[in-house]
Design a protein around this motif. Structure first.
Motif, short mmCIF file in Angstrom:
data_model
loop_
_atom_site.label_atom_id
_atom_site.label_comp_id
_atom_site.label_asym_id
_atom_site.label_seq_id
_atom_site.Cartn_x
_atom_site.Cartn_y
_atom_site.Cartn_z
N ARG A 91 30.57 60.46 -17.51
CA ARG A 91 30.88 60.85 -16.14
C ARG A 91 29.98 62.02 -15.75
NH1 ARG A 91 35.73 59.84 -18.76
NH2 ARG A 91 37.05 58.23 -17.82
N LEU A 92 29.80 62.20 -14.47
CA LEU A 92 28.91 63.26 -14.00
C LEU A 92 29.41 64.64 -14.42
CD1 LEU A 92 26.34 63.73 -12.41
CD2 LEU A 92 27.69 63.79 -10.31
N ARG A 93 30.72 64.79 -14.49
CA ARG A 93 31.28 66.10 -14.82
C ARG A 93 31.32 66.39 -16.33
NH1 ARG A 93 35.60 62.84 -13.32
NH2 ARG A 93 37.17 62.46 -14.95
N ASP A 94 31.01 65.41 -17.16
CA ASP A 94 31.08 65.60 -18.60
C ASP A 94 30.05 66.63 -19.07
OD1 ASP A 94 33.04 63.72 -18.65
OD2 ASP A 94 31.80 62.11 -19.47
N ALA A 95 30.47 67.54 -19.94
CA ALA A 95 29.57 68.58 -20.45
C ALA A 95 28.56 68.02 -21.44
CB ALA A 95 30.38 69.70 -21.09
#
Length: 412
Positions: A91-95
């Protein structure tokens, strides 16, 4: 009209569209059968294509074809071999973006399975080779209409002139006017995505590694270019893509960094931004009386597998071999029985690739938890099966596949 061709001229093959596929078809025809009279008509001014700042992925088989046609030697210095490829799914928010799949970028004898080639250099080299081979290049004009007769097709040019040919080749893109005039219908749909294409400069070297990041809005591909530069093919929801292309530099840079990451150091977009709609479009037939479709006029697929241009080069190789073989036997290359051989050769492969890219798009361009688990397990299994990975590399490179002689590095 070109200075060397008068209105009403009669030739063997007229190609509408002077992009890579149209020019490659013309060159292969002329080299295979020098006695054929071949002309290419394109609406762009002379030399416009050689100023294209974008780049394209060329599979190993297509590279062998360009070598055989004498083009590769001119553009090799500007190309970048792809030595490795990684695939992530996050996902785009994954670190952290875990790598689920890695590919070695080589096929037979360590040959890279693909190269990145500047579009301008490729079109320029093909144009010059066509000119030297004796192909008539007509710039700043287009085929506005045509009339099919028993033994010929009369093309009416936008400039008012006419050219009579035994075969008319439509290489005029996904919105092909000639395909419509020929009465050939298409099947397909939009994915609600647009592809943003630009060039990025970064601090650290990429070492020839390509990256495919599967994100919920669509794949984000980083493709290596010579030097510390990469080409981006960034798939986004259409409404978001339009906003990104029109955004100010600061906003675009922030969104770019969120997707690109910092593994190559500071980055900067240095090329123009362009967005184009993404969908699937397949012609129901690749031929009509005295007409053959090649390239995007015959098929437009999702860039998720990077095979669009390579499908077009396969068309060029197959049509050229079909026409040249017919010409050597003294047969009329524009008759349906000859053209049907070309269609049989190309249609199954094209439909198959369309199905594959459509399935991949639907599987990866979403954030469904169940599908995410399924695809990540599948990617992990593939990564642990060397023979299966080799088969994927072979399919991507087209090396070892049965097909036209030019794609095997053999002259027609």
């Amino acid at each position: 009209m070109a200075a060397g061709m008068e209105t009403g001229s009669a030739i063997d093959v007229l190609i509408a569209g002077g992009g890579y596929v149209g020019l490659c078809t013309a060159l292969a025809l002329k080299q295979g059968a020098p006695s054929l009279a071949v002309a290419v008509v394109d609406p762009a001014p002379a030399g416009a294509g050689s100023r294209d700042g974008r780049a394209s992925a060329i599979a190993a088989a297509a590279k062998r074809m360009l070598e055989t046609l004498g083009i590769w030697q001119q553009i090799e210095a500007t190309s970048q071999p792809i030595t490795e490829m990684i695939v992530t799914d996050s996902r785009l928010r994954d670190a952290v973006r875990p790598i689920f799949l890695t590919f070695s970028g080589s096929v037979e004898n360590g040959e890279p399975f693909a190269h990145m080639v500047p579009n301008g250099a490729l079109v320029g080299a093909l144009s010059e080779a066509c000119r030297i081979a004796g192909v008539e290049l007509i710039s700043g004009d287009s085929v506005a209409d045509f009339t099919t007769r028993a033994a010929s097709v009369e093309a009416k040019l936008a400039s008012g002139g006419t050219i009579t040919a035994r075969l008319l080749v439509a290489a005029d893109g996904a919105k092909s006017r000639l395909r419509d005039l020929a009465g050939i219908r298409t099947v397909g749909w939009s994915y609600g995505q647009s592809g943003i294409v630009t060039t990025v400069q970064h601090e650290r070297p990429h070492h020839g590694r390509a990256e495919e990041h599967f994100l919920p809005a669509g794949p984000f591909a980083i493709l290596p270019l010579p030097g510390n530069r990469s080409s981006l093919v960034w798939s986004e929801r259409t409404e978001h893509a339009d906003r990104l292309v029109q955004a100010d530099e600061f906003t675009f840079q922030l969104e770019l960094e969120r997707r690109f990451g910092h593994h190559l150091g500071p980055i900067e977009a240095i090329g123009p931004r362009r967005a184009y709609p993404i969908g699937l479009k397949l012609a129901r037939s690749f031929i009509a009386p005295r007409v053959a479709l090649v390239g995007d006029a015959a098929h437009a697929i999702h860039p998720i597998a990077g095979q669009g241009l390579n499908l077009g080069f396969k068309d060029a190789a197959a049509l050229a071999e079909t026409v040249v073989d017919a010409a050597r036997l003294g047969l009329d290359p524009g008759t349906l029985d000859i053209l049907e051989r070309y269609e049989r050769w190309r249609r199954f492969d094209t439909v198959q690739m369309g199905i594959v890219t459509d399935g991949l798009t639907r599987l990866f361009s979403n954030d469904n938890p169940a599908l995410r688990i399924l695809r990540d397990v599948g990617l992990g299994l593939v990564d642990r099966l060397p023979r299966l990975k080799e088969s994927f590399i072979g399919a991507a490179s087209d090396v070892g596949q049965a097909g036209p002689r030019l794609l095997r590095g053999e002259v027609i």
